[in-house]
Design a protein around this motif. Sequence first.
Motif, PDB file in Angstrom:
ATOM      1  N   VAL A 279       0.977  -1.290   0.213  1.00 28.41           N
ATOM      2  CA  VAL A 279       0.189  -0.027   0.042  1.00 28.41           C
ATOM      3  C   VAL A 279       0.900   1.023  -0.001  1.00 28.41           C
ATOM      4  O   VAL A 279       1.708   1.358   0.710  1.00 28.41           O
ATOM      5  CB  VAL A 279      -0.967  -0.245   1.272  1.00 28.41           C
ATOM      6  CG1 VAL A 279      -1.772   1.269   1.442  1.00 28.41           C
ATOM      7  CG2 VAL A 279      -1.839  -1.183   1.239  1.00 28.41           C
ATOM      8  N   GLU A 311      -7.338   1.678   4.435  1.00 30.62           N
ATOM      9  CA  GLU A 311      -6.991   1.064   3.220  1.00 30.62           C
ATOM     10  C   GLU A 311      -5.474   0.405   3.309  1.00 30.62           C
ATOM     11  O   GLU A 311      -5.251  -0.505   2.640  1.00 30.62           O
ATOM     12  CB  GLU A 311      -6.791   2.062   2.124  1.00 30.62           C
ATOM     13  CG  GLU A 311      -5.578   3.227   2.290  1.00 30.62           C
ATOM     14  CD  GLU A 311      -6.185   4.297   3.328  1.00 30.62           C
ATOM     15  OE1 GLU A 311      -5.206   5.345   3.128  1.00 30.62           O
ATOM     16  OE2 GLU A 311      -7.260   4.182   3.663  1.00 30.62           O
ATOM     17  N   GLU A 314      -5.423  -4.727   7.426  1.00 25.14           N
ATOM     18  CA  GLU A 314      -6.264  -5.968   7.172  1.00 25.14           C
ATOM     19  C   GLU A 314      -6.642  -6.634   8.424  1.00 25.14           C
ATOM     20  O   GLU A 314      -6.054  -6.558   9.428  1.00 25.14           O
ATOM     21  CB  GLU A 314      -5.438  -6.846   6.373  1.00 25.14           C
ATOM     22  CG  GLU A 314      -4.209  -7.139   6.976  1.00 25.14           C
ATOM     23  CD  GLU A 314      -3.185  -8.236   6.029  1.00 25.14           C
ATOM     24  OE1 GLU A 314      -3.587  -8.408   4.827  1.00 25.14           O
ATOM     25  OE2 GLU A 314      -2.252  -8.679   6.608  1.00 25.14           O
ATOM     26  N   SER A 359     -15.128   6.255   3.283  1.00 25.69           N
ATOM     27  CA  SER A 359     -14.385   7.265   2.535  1.00 25.69           C
ATOM     28  C   SER A 359     -15.489   8.488   2.156  1.00 25.69           C
ATOM     29  O   SER A 359     -14.899   9.682   2.083  1.00 25.69           O
ATOM     30  CB  SER A 359     -14.250   6.530   1.171  1.00 25.69           C
ATOM     31  OG  SER A 359     -13.736   7.525   0.250  1.00 25.69           O
TER      32      SER A 359
END
Length: 571
Positions: A279, A311, A314, A359
Amino acid sequence: MGRRALGGLSLILILSLMGWGSVRLALFSWNSVVAYRSPYLAADLPAPPSTPPLTDRVVLVVIDGLRRDTAAAAMPTLNRLAAQGARYIVRVGEPSLSYPGWTVIGSGAWQGLSGVTTNWFQGPVPVDSIFREARGAGLRVVGAGTGGWKELFGPGFDRLEVPDVPLHRPEEVDRLDEALLARGLDLLKDPQARLVLIYFAGPDEYGHAFGGASPAYREIVRRTDARLARVATAMDLSRETLIVTTDHGHIDPGGHGGWEPIVKEVPLVMVGKGVRAGVEGQGAQADIAPTVAALLGVPIPTHAMGRPLLEALEGPSEALDAIARASAGQRAALIHRVEAVLGRPPTSFPEVVTAADLSAFNEAAARALDRAYGERLVRDRLRRTPVALLGLALIAIGAALLFRPPHRAGVLAGALLFLGIVWGLYFGRGYRWSLSVFNTEAQIEAFFMARVLDALLGLMAVALLLGIWKGRRWGEALEGILRAYGGIALLFAFQVLLFYWAYGVSFPWGLPDLGWGFKYYLDLLTLSAFYPSLPGLPDPVGVPMALVGPALGAGIGRAGRWLLQAPVRWG
């Protein structure tokens, strides 16, 4: 007494009062930033809920004063960790100083909300922090840092090691960082420690001493990377998470605090349990604390203005959804508090049920804050407009009186010469209108005094030029110099007036644009040259340069013209 003499005396008095008052106004506005107290902390905010943890432990490494370009070029360990995890460039707030930056990292609250605006702040911080939330949730919080970390966040730690290593020379920071590394490695052996802070001071010390673009700075960054490697080796990244960041960068000559991209854009690397690999992105320094909270599963600090970097995280979808809902609830409550202080009705935000909804919420939250601050700024500017227009009218009247023939050309020439000298000396030294020009805090007073001396030099140069130009008669030369001084004063008063209209002179609900604010401060110091105080003189006694400068200039100018014309007379 004739009209011309009365007008000259009146102008001398006005310029002296402007010089005396500008010093007081400069100190008032400076203290309004240094002693800024946030209005957003009076009411208790609802505590966000805990969420499922994504990792067993978070180790937060803060490397003071790390430039992102040097990190990319001289830190192979950091780059290897970034390749295994997530890499961000995060935006730092202003002032981009250490205590304010540490506060943002630990709390997620920007300077205008936390009230921590300088390294002179005396803690503990008045905002919630990730250390306090983690400890309040029953997790063991430990760290290895300096006295500043203890000053700001001491109550949030179960154990905070502060090595007793004095720093008399920059090179001795290696001893401090080795001691911090040893304490940090020892803390990592504690199986109960769930949040660990490890701080390194070397790059900041070398940045100030040798410059951010120096070989010495690059070398200390390389040595810091070797210390980071030992921290990473001591961790089990299959169940622990390592986060590496910095508080600010450094300009090439050394220094920080301002708006330069090399100062305000800094690296953030996250790797280990709960972090996605590969990322890359951009974020804000205020995002770090909410992200640490999400990884540990503790409540997000109530004053955090950033977002968890979902983002890059995990874990089970249920955990990520819970983090998204907790973040939305926390930020909505904080924004409603800000809106209430700024006099705006609360914003209705979109509902957040899953991580995918966050978002849209983040975009709405950013718009709400921009709208609240922007509308308050517009209202304040409208309220200041009558005074600003009155000031503008007075400046226009003064200009009309000063720019009369036969002195119009002299006033214009004097103003241009003064600007050329004062701004030439400033920018010629490589300075910008930025707090980063202070390489160390000990230089602040001397730096500002040097700006007053530059202005005095400019005033004397104008007096000498016009004294020689108009030295046929004493009175004519004196009047020409005084009118030029008046034109210079009006020029800088106009710039001060613009800042007043834009931001005011005190800052009760937020910080102004500090780049423009720095120029405003320098403009006031320039005006102070008309009535500077000298060491040993009691306040408010000063030197009326509006009288001394023209008198000296007219006298020297007349003598100069007499000497230049001597060969003609004696021939």
